[in-house]
Design a protein around this motif. Sequence first.
Motif, PDB file in Angstrom:
ATOM      1  N   LEU A   3      22.422 -29.719 -16.678  1.00 16.30           N
ATOM      2  CA  LEU A   3      23.058 -30.933 -17.045  1.00 16.30           C
ATOM      3  C   LEU A   3      22.746 -32.208 -16.593  1.00 16.30           C
ATOM      4  O   LEU A   3      22.209 -33.200 -16.943  1.00 16.30           O
ATOM      5  N   TYR A   4      22.426 -32.093 -15.105  1.00 20.96           N
ATOM      6  CA  TYR A   4      21.919 -33.142 -14.333  1.00 20.96           C
ATOM      7  C   TYR A   4      20.421 -33.446 -14.767  1.00 20.96           C
ATOM      8  O   TYR A   4      19.920 -34.537 -14.960  1.00 20.96           O
ATOM      9  N   ARG A  41      29.336 -28.046 -11.000  1.00 22.62           N
ATOM     10  CA  ARG A  41      28.764 -27.818  -9.922  1.00 22.62           C
ATOM     11  C   ARG A  41      29.504 -27.276  -8.637  1.00 22.62           C
ATOM     12  O   ARG A  41      29.029 -26.379  -7.840  1.00 22.62           O
ATOM     13  N   ALA A  94      25.094 -26.704 -13.596  1.00 18.27           N
ATOM     14  CA  ALA A  94      25.181 -28.262 -13.610  1.00 18.27           C
ATOM     15  C   ALA A  94      24.209 -28.766 -13.376  1.00 18.27           C
ATOM     16  O   ALA A  94      23.761 -29.974 -13.810  1.00 18.27           O
ATOM     17  N   ALA A 107      28.723 -32.265 -15.500  1.00 11.98           N
ATOM     18  CA  ALA A 107      27.933 -31.695 -14.622  1.00 11.98           C
ATOM     19  C   ALA A 107      28.554 -31.594 -12.938  1.00 11.98           C
ATOM     20  O   ALA A 107      28.614 -30.557 -12.408  1.00 11.98           O
ATOM     21  N   ASN A 108      29.424 -32.483 -12.929  1.00 12.35           N
ATOM     22  CA  ASN A 108      30.297 -32.494 -11.783  1.00 12.35           C
ATOM     23  C   ASN A 108      31.199 -31.467 -11.658  1.00 12.35           C
ATOM     24  O   ASN A 108      31.497 -30.867 -10.424  1.00 12.35           O
ATOM     25  N   ALA A 127      22.163 -38.214 -10.516  1.00 15.72           N
ATOM     26  CA  ALA A 127      21.788 -36.939 -10.980  1.00 15.72           C
ATOM     27  C   ALA A 127      20.544 -36.529 -10.056  1.00 15.72           C
ATOM     28  O   ALA A 127      20.314 -35.458  -9.605  1.00 15.72           O
TER      29      ALA A 127
END
Lengths: 392, 234
Positions: A296-297, A286, A293, A282-283, A313
């Motif tokens: 996923l968070y 983003r 992202a 996710a990082n 998150a």
Amino acid sequence: MTSIDELLSQRRRGALSDADERRLQMAVQTSSEHRLTLLAGEAFDRAGVPQSDDAALIKHIVRQVGGEWSGTFQRVAARRRLSRWISVPVLIAGVAAASFGGYRAISSPAAPSQAVSFPALPTPALPTPALPADGALTSNAPARTAPETPAPIQPAARSPLAAVPEAAPAALPSARSDEPPAPIVEGAPAQPPPPPPAAPSSVAAAPIRATAAVPAAAARAPGAGWRLPKPKPRAAQRTGLDTEVAAVLPLPSAAVAGSAGGPAAPQREPDLESASALFRRANELRQNDWAAAAALYERLALRHTESREAGVAEMALGKHALAEGRALSAVQWFEAYQRRAGGELAAEAIWGEARALQSLGETVRARELWTRLIERYPASAYAAAAREQLGP
Amino acid sequence: MSAARTDQLATARVMSEPTLEAGCPRRLGSEDPAVMDPLAELARQAAAGDPAAANTLLTKLAPALLRVARQVLGPQHPEVSDVAQEAACGLLQALPRFRGECTLVHFACRVAMLVSMNVRRREASHSRKTETLSELQEVYPTSTLPPTPEDRLLGERAAGAIRQLLSSLPEAQAEVLGLHHVVGLTMPEIAAVTGAPLETVRSRLRLGRNALRLRVLEDRRLFEVVGGSDDLDR
């Protein structure tokens, strides 16, 4: 060309041209490091701003310090003189005591209570220096003509200082640890070979050498069995750090696994659905694709509710929702984070929720949250901001 | 005018006050600081034991000492005035060794930086025994924040990370990191004030920054803000 570092310094002095300012802003937008440096510099400048009582403080400092100055500080000079007068006799007494203790340790090799009984030092049969013809030096100095062991001192003749090494035999090995191993003397019992170095560290070498120099009986003396703690191998230290960092950071998983498992560790399939993996992906996403992202968070927050990554998150989702104007969603994420026990970002979560509520028009609830923020985290930066929001 | 801009202007004013930066060349190396520095003569007289010159010199340099002490320790720290006073003593005692290779203000900044770093190291050592550094910072908030846009908060946290490094890095690296990031000196200025070659200063700053990167990566809040996938990962 002026480096960004120099531009940052010049900006803090207000000496930046417009062109350089544009160049710096571009660098700041493309580099988090420059951005952090710029923001930290501004924070340091704010911290160094003069305060209202500075004039009095400066006057006080000048009076205190300048008043005593005459090329040197009289009080300091007096203290130095005093310490010199004290330190010289103490140094002489210390050297004398150490010499006396060493002499005793050498001169009584048969004493069973000695933790370290060095073999009698061979006194080489040096040629006796030729004495002056007038015999001026012969009055008190006994002539040493034979390699004799000095006679042990009788207990009655010992000074009180001499009782220290006897009372604490275990202290002797460490006191002798810096000396080279005693020479092997003809007729003396053979010394056991020094054990192979157990640790490569140079720190561990000192006790090993001391142990090699003492006989086995002495090694069994109380306190003689101590060892320096084995230094933790660097690899192990790195592993601890890496796993901890990897829990929240997007480090390459292969690097972490490699440092933890070593070459013999079986290659395992990376768990793409683990909290750290989801967080990492996710990082990464983003920066370019916030929607992916965010998905996923959200998955992370739902699947690994108890993980630390899920908390971060939730905060990220809340802040992003707030920035996009989805205040209701932001409130939900910030509230979710606050339900966690001991969340490190709790103050930030309260602040975010209050901001979201404010944008929804619920000023009463927002003020309640700001009050709560001040009560719970009075020293935090958010509390200061909340005080500003509440007003006088 | 925004509060941030106001603060920047105030900072710029402080930096350009005659008592602080008089005669301080903007870029060292281009001009001879000994020629430019009007405080040099005053320093010479003070070093010779002239109390009036020492008083005048301290009056001019004390604001810089206070500023550095506040920057390193935080403005609310209870020992700021003590540190400034100790730095003033140290400055007068060090005057005979001042070679005039930098401005006296920068020399004073360095003295204050070293004294402040000692205090931080002492506190860090104490905090390892009694409490965590973050708890300590809660007790002594590092700044009085005006209304906080998040950038300001981020700056405060980055500044906090740098302050922590000042007490944990080797002294030479910490000194360079502090003189650059905290005081705002350029690398040639740091080289002049410390007497170290420029490449050595660069090297120390690079090592200090590596440690700073690691510290930022360990700080979840900072890391979360910067995103974690750009140059900080390098």
